[in-house]
Design an enzyme around this catalytic site. Structure first.
Site, PDB file in Angstrom:
ATOM      1  CB  SER A  42      -0.952   0.014   1.204  1.00  0.00           C
ATOM      2  OG  SER A  42      -0.236   0.168   2.416  1.00  0.00           O
ATOM      3  CE  LYS A 119      -2.720   2.157   4.808  1.00  0.00           C
ATOM      4  NZ  LYS A 119      -2.683   1.314   3.600  1.00  0.00           N
TER       5      LYS A 119
END
Length: 279
Positions: A42, A119
């Site tokens: 991701s 993230k």
């Protein structure tokens, strides 16, 4: 020949040494740095599957999320950070709290399932965030984008999960061929530049407007079309807004990186990622 008493004392000393070592390691992990191994794609290309790094816990101060979780299913051990430091949970504050900055790559606990995520911090408290036609808008201003060619990788099973990467040129890619994704350089309002990659048009390229609540943050993955992040609300299986107290720390540097199924397979370590800075 050692007596039974001496043998017993030796065993006790060994146990004490192990306990002390575990306590010291636990204190070090709680206060300073937590190891983290990247399990998914991701955050490509900033972070690759198999990157091993230490998360700087001093960057944001301490909350209940700073305590380690111990999960050893083989022996039935499942101790969560809340089990140890739950008394600190609930007020969304931190001890010696530091201020996260837009563009930080951070590890945080998912607000619902308590899984650790990594993230990029995109939205600060009070920000208005939207993705329109694949372009990120922060407070109604489009983030500057510059084309940077393609991100390429081999179409092969990656990491312990053994999953194949997703490709923009999917129809022409077989196992062993080159998987391509469009790469751009994004410049955030505070000047932080980072690479993002795209695969194709999908629902998270077209969102409504998110108003980041006070004491919360908005995160996105750099691999925009292959990231479960704040663009999807928690009740729909996403991350949603992340409370301040759920931050664990900032990722600053990759220590080493394994292209194989395990970080112990040293012969698969990537030679170009030792001590690589994270931007």
């Amino acid at each position: 020949m050692a007596t039974k008493a001496q043998a017993g004392n030796s065993i006790i000393e060994t146990i004490k040494t192990i306990v002390y070592a575990l306590l010291i390691a636990g204190v070090f992990r709680t206060l300073f740095f937590q190891p983290f191994w990247i399990p998914s794609g991701s955050m490509k290309e900033t972070l690759l599957i198999g990157d091993f790094l230490f998360v700087n816990k001093m960057a944001y101060g301490y909350s209940y999320a700073s305590c380690p979780s111990v999960k050893l299913g083989v022996v039935g051990i499942d101790i969560d950070a809340e089990d140890i430091c739950g008394f600190m949970d609930g007020d969304n504050t931190r001890l010696f709290g530091g201020t996260p900055e837009r563009g930080d790559v951070a590890v945080f606990r998912h607000p619902v399932n308590n899984t650790d995520f990594i993230k990029r911090l995109i939205g600060l408290p009070g920000d208005k965030i939207q993705v329109k036609d694949g372009v990120l808008l922060i407070n109604d201003q489009a983030v500057a984008l510059k084309d940077a060619g393609d991100f390429e990788e081999v179409m092969e099973r990656q990491g312990p999960q053994g999953r194949f990467p997703r490709c923009e040129n999917n129809s022409a890619v077989g196992e062993g061929a080159i998987c391509k994704k469009s790469r751009q350089i994004a410049t955030l309002p505070n000047g932080v530049e980072h690479a993002i990659i795209n695969i194709g048009d999908q629902s998270t390229d077209h969102t409504g407007v998110y108003l980041v609540p006070e004491g919360h943050y908005f995160f996105m993955g750099d691999n925009r079309d292959n990231s479960t992040d704040s663009r999807v609300p928690q009740n729909a299986g996403g991350v949603g807004f992340v409370p301040y107290e759920n931050l664990i720390g900032r990722a600053d540097r990759i220590m080493f990186s394994s292209a194989g199924r395990s970080m112990l397979f040293f012969w698969t370590w990537r030679s170009d990622r030792f001590f690589k800075g994270i931007t």
